[in-house]
Structures are given as C-alpha cells and as structure tokens.
Scaffold this motif. Structure first.
Motif, PDB file in Angstrom:
ATOM      1  N   HIS A 107      39.408  40.242  40.226  1.00 32.02           N
ATOM      2  CA  HIS A 107      38.958  40.359  38.830  1.00 32.02           C
ATOM      3  C   HIS A 107      37.436  40.529  38.764  1.00 32.02           C
ATOM      4  CE1 HIS A 107      42.566  39.755  36.523  1.00 32.02           C
ATOM      5  NE2 HIS A 107      42.861  38.612  37.103  1.00 32.02           N
TER       6      HIS A 107
ATOM      7  N   GLU B  45      45.231  43.420  35.472  1.00 35.76           N
ATOM      8  CA  GLU B  45      45.613  42.777  36.737  1.00 35.76           C
ATOM      9  C   GLU B  45      45.592  43.734  37.928  1.00 35.76           C
ATOM     10  OE1 GLU B  45      45.704  39.679  37.166  1.00 35.76           O
ATOM     11  OE2 GLU B  45      45.696  39.056  35.063  1.00 35.76           O
TER      12      GLU B  45
ATOM     13  N   HIS C  49      42.717  36.784  44.430  1.00 37.56           N
ATOM     14  CA  HIS C  49      43.089  37.334  43.124  1.00 37.56           C
ATOM     15  C   HIS C  49      41.892  37.305  42.157  1.00 37.56           C
ATOM     16  CE1 HIS C  49      46.111  37.891  39.778  1.00 37.56           C
ATOM     17  NE2 HIS C  49      45.115  37.352  39.093  1.00 37.56           N
TER      18      HIS C  49
HETATM   19 ZN   LIG Z   1      44.747  37.579  36.988  1.00 36.56          ZN
END
Ligand SMILES: [Zn+2]
Length: 597
Positions: A391, A414, A387
């Motif tokens: 980013h 996101e 995750h």
């Molecule tokens: Zn995040």
C-alpha cells in the motif's frame, strides 16, 4: 542483541509533539482556511460564455486540491495518534476535529456537483480540453455524469440529510443488536459467555468437537435475534431501492459498479471465469475432508488448521526477507521498503494500549506513509507487513500525480498490497524448512482463494437475489435463511455437508452503509493483482516500469482502460481472469502433491 530496525514509528517527522503538537493545530487551521477558500471559489463561479474562460473552474480545482491535501494530512495523522494509544484522550478530541473536517469536505463536494451541473454539455466538453484542465478531465467528467444521473442537487441534499436516520441509522442499529449478543460456550468444562467476536475466534480450533459446539451455539444466538436482523436489512435495502427508484436506476449494481469504475461486462467475465474453474478448488476441499477423516467438510471445517508447523521470525529477519524478495521483482520496491524500515515509518511493536489490526495511511503534503500493525513473529504477520508496504509503495508511485487523480476505488486499492503479499508468501513457501511447514504456508494461500472465489461469491449471489426479492416487498427471516443457503450451495459447488443459514445476519458487510455491495471488489482486487503477478513472470525485465506506470494511473481511468493501457488485456473477456486463476490453481496442485499418501 540489539535490533537493527526500530519497531516504533516516527510521527514527529510529520508533526512533532504527538497529540499536543502545536504544528498539528496550526496545520488544522490551514485546513479550515483551505475549505473556506474552496467554498468561496464555488460561490464566485459563473458559467463561462466561452470555453477559453477557464479561470472559475481552475480556481475551484486548485482550492479543492489544497483542501484535499490539508484535510487528508490531518485525518491521517489523527488516525495514527488514535491507533498507537487508545487511552490518549487528546487524540480522541482530535478525532472529533477529524470528523468535522471530513464532513465539511464532503459537504463542499456536493457544492462542486451543484456548480458543474449548471455548465451546458458542449461548453463543458470544450472546457475539459483546455491545457490547464485536461489532466483533470476524467475525474471532473465522472463527477458531472454521476451528478446528472442523480436527482436535483436540492433533492440530493435532502436525501443525504434523511439518510442519517433513515439509512445509516439502520447500520448503527445492526451494531447495537450485535453488541447485545452473548454466546454461552462450554470450553474445557467451564461455561462462560462470550461476545460474537470472541466466539468467532474459537471457530478455527483444531478440535472438531469444539468447532461444532461453537458453531451450534452461534447459530442459536444469531437465530434468537433473527427478526431484528431481518427488519434491519429490509429497511436498509428498502431505503437504497427507493433512492434508486427515484433516480430511475433499475440495477442495484449501478452504484457499486460506478464507484469501482468498472462495467457489468467485466463483473460477469470475472464471475464467469471463476465458475468455470470451481472444480479445481473443489479438489482442495475434498482433499482437506479426507485429511480430516470426513466424507465432506462442513462450514465450520473450512478454516480448520491442518498443521501449526510455521516457524516464528524476528522483526529484523522479516524486514530483510521482505526487502530481499521484493528486489527479485523491483529494485525500486526494495529500496523504498528498506528506507521505510530505516526511517521508522512502521509501528510494529507488540504492546498493550495499541488498537488491533493493521493499516497503511499516507500523508499527501509530506509525501510519506505510515504503517500500523502488531508484529509478534507469525507467518501471517510477515504477510501483513508485506501487504501494508505494498500500500505504501502504491502511494509512493503516485507521488507526482495530482491530488485529485490519486483517489482510486476499492477494487484497485488492493492491487499493490496483494501483489507484495504474493511475492513474499511465495518466497516463504519456497524456503520452507519442512514439508509440514510448506503445507501450512500453501494452505494459508489457498484459503485466500477459497474466500475470494467461494465465500465472497456466495455473498454476492445472496445480496443480488435478496435485493431483487426486496423490490416486491419485505423478505422474511425464513426466506433470508433459504436465500443464503442456496447461494452458499451454488458458490461451494454443493461440496459442503452443513452450511451457515445465519450468515446473512452475522456478516457485517451486508449492513455497511458507506459502500453498497461490499463483496465483489475484494475478488476483483485479488485476481487483478494475481493477473499482474502472472504477467511479471512472463516479462520480468519490463515489470518495474510497466507496474509503476499502472499504479500511477489507478486514480484517473476506468479499470478496463487501465488494464488495456498497461497490460494489453481486455477485462470484459474471460481469458484475463482465467490466466489469473491459473496462478491460484498451481497452489492447489502443489497442495495435492504434498498431501498425497
Ligand atoms: Zn489492504
């Protein structure tokens, strides 16, 4: 055995010397100077007589960009210093400097609004067409439009000053009340008091009696203080509604929609598609109830673990697994992540004195990112690592974009992270060694869908209805409980036995004052990236190119334009959302198949 990848990050590559860094101190001075130059550019600005006379506005934009880069560089570094060692006193001092820089930055932004509102509309439109400004047209025009819909700059400044005590103060009050709550729990025969955070962590106990006990005690604790919470949420909402009334805004969704650069039609299409598809997710709730030997699940059963069969992995294994699976989608994503591991952009070591949680922060000057987390080898750690790398990849994809065009909203923030997480969690499911492990990993994925489609939907329904009622006066604690349970019943399709009437008090997001309606952007982000994931499967050859192009544009257009340009999809139409939900439904089908007797 020696480790392949270091587990502590390299901050010296940004500013050597940690919180004692003289390079950081020098750079912070440069940030101060940039802010001063920016203010001077604003003071020197005169409304141009002709559109070719762009010098004044160009100078403002230049100084704004330099200030943003410098301020954000210092802010990112200080965040890293504070997170890596909470006992570092020098880092705390830097934290004060960071707040000062941020306050000066947003104060100067109000100055920009003051300047651009003076420019007559026709001159403005011509100015933005000039070659030296055209790249900034979206961001500048957005600011001018928003400023025009607000009160006069003087009134807005007054409003901001009054908001410190009259609005944000209520958010602080919430934290104070929550901090004062102690939950007495009887666990393993011993009675002990816990903070609400500690008690909430016990809600996913495998033993149902423990969950019921914790839930009942939490209900008592929140209810005992409910009048304080009711007062707090009413005043907070009251301030917001008064502000909107004076600005002549009739919808409470106007501000959050504008902030997320999306339209009401898109929001309606998204929730509409979710409501259409609730039945599929209900099947999961019913199956889970059956496995647990229950007629219906209750609020406190939703997160109960069905199995703890996931295996532990080392950091090196996790890194190689992530890079390998990224590569099946994009070699750039894989190469980027590989070098992030090799150059030690990630702080993953499991040790005391680190802040909990995870984040990714980027350095606009250095064009690098740093990831913070604590890796202890669980499946969810692997997801978090993927995750956060998502980013970091998003920032990397924007490296060549102007600083002012890099600032994307929460709903698209996101996109890259969720997509990276999806790639890795699907691969983990495929490679699971046992059936139990497969069930556990799929359930972890389904839990996310349930949270985004049901829990967050309930928050959205509650908040919208509460604000409508608040327009007519104060709303009592009893009524807040009622509104909350009604919203939960609707969002969970009436599938639960017991609901949580105190959720309006216990959920911090209703009391957040930095962004209103801190709920639907989460669901948007989840489904938007799932939709891109579905598209990637349709057309794998073109994925990398079109994905990078989409990420590059996330800070300079509305989400509707973004989807139309890069996905050829109309977000105001349910069909895009239904396709994304279809991907989530496949997990449910797999789960039902695996858990059938
Ligand atoms: Zn995040």
């Amino acid at each position: 055995m020696t480790n392949k990848y270091g587990q502590t990050w390299d901050l010296d590559a940004i500013f050597p010397g940690g919180s004692d860094s003289s390079a950081l101190a020098e750079f912070a001075q440069k940030a101060d100077q940039a802010l001063t130059d920016w203010k001077q550019a604003l003071e020197a600005f005169q409304v141009p007589d002709q559109a070719e006379d762009t010098a004044g506005l160009v100078r403002i934009v230049e100084k704004w960009e330099t200030s943003a880069k410098h301020v954000f560089e210092v802010v990112a570094f200080v965040e890293c210093l504070v997170a890596q060692d909470v006992t570092d006193k020098k880092a705390k001092q830097w934290s004060g400097k960071k707040d000062e820089l941020m306050a000066a930055y947003s104060g100067t932004l109000t100055g920009v609004d003051q300047v651009i509102t003076q420019v007559p509309q026709q001159t403005w439109e011509q100015l933005l067409e000039q070659p030296e400004l055209i790249n900034y047209a979206f961001v500048l025009d957005e600011r001018k439009k928003e400023a025009a819909e607000k009160l006069s700059p003087e009134q807005e400044i007054l409003l901001n000053d009054l908001a410190i005590d009259g609005y944000h103060g209520w958010g602080g009050m919430y934290d104070t009340i929550v901090g004062s709550i102690q939950v007495p729990l009887e666990i393993d025969g011993a009675e002990k008091s816990y903070s609400v955070g500690q008690a909430a962590n016990k809600m996913d106990a495998p033993d149902r009696q423990v969950r019921q006990h914790v839930f009942a005690r939490m209900q008592e604790a929140w209810t005992e203080k409910e009048d304080f919470f009711a007062e707090t949420i009413n005043h907070l909402a009251g301030f917001r509604l008064q502000t909107y009334k004076h600005r002549k805004w009739d919808s409470v969704l106007k501000e959050p929609l504008a902030y997320n650069r999306m339209s009401q039609d898109t929001l309606d299409a998204m929730w509409g598609a979710i409501s259409d598809e609730k039945d599929s997710f209900v099947k999961y709730l019913q199956r889970k109830a059956k496995i647990l030997g229950l007629e219906k699940l209750s609020w406190y059963d939703i997160d109960a673990p069905l199995s703890s069969a996931t295996k532990h992995v080392s950091y090196d294994e996790a890194a190689d697994f992530i890079v390998k699976n990224f590569r099946t989608y994009s070699s750039q994503m894989a190469d980027f992540s590989q070098q992030a591991f090799e150059k030690r952009w990630i702080e993953a070591e499991d040790r005391n004195s680190k802040r909990p949680g995870g984040f990714c922060t980027s350095f606009p000057e250095k064009k690098e990112s740093r990831i913070f987390m604590t890796f202890s080898g669980t499946a969810s750690n692997v997801s978090t690592l993927a995750h956060e790398l998502g980013h970091a990849y998003h920032s990397y994809a924007m490296n060549d974009v102007e600083q002012l065009n890099q600032q994307y909203a929460m709903n698209v923030a996101e996109t890259a992270s969720t997509l990276a997480e999806l790639i890795v969690s699907d691969a983990a499911v495929r490679e699971a060694a046992t059936k139990d492990e497969k069930i556990a990993l799929i359930e972890e994925k389904i839990q996310r869908s349930i949270a985004f489609f049901m829990n967050i939907h309930a928050r959205f329904l509650f908040e919208t209805r509460f604000y409508e009622e608040r327009k007519n006066g104060l709303v009592s604690a009893a009524r807040l409980r009622e509104l909350m349970v009604d919203a939960q019943k609707e969002a969970y399709n009436d599938q639960l036995d017991e609901y949580d009437p105190t959720f309006w008090a216990s959920k911090l997001h209703f009391y957040a004052t930095d962004v209103p309606f801190y709920n639907f952007p989460y669901t948007f982000g989840y489904l938007f990236s799932t939709g891109i994931y579905a598209k990637a499967a349709e057309n794998p050859e073109d994925f990398e190119r079109s994905y990078n192009a989409l990420l590059e544009d996330t800070g300079r257009m509305t989400v509707e334009d973004l989807a139309m340009k890069h996905l050829q999809e109309d977000l105001t139409d349910k069909s895009f959302w239904l396709k994304a939900i279809e991907v989530c439904k496949q997990d449910i089908e797999e789960f039902l198949r695996l858990t059938a007797e």
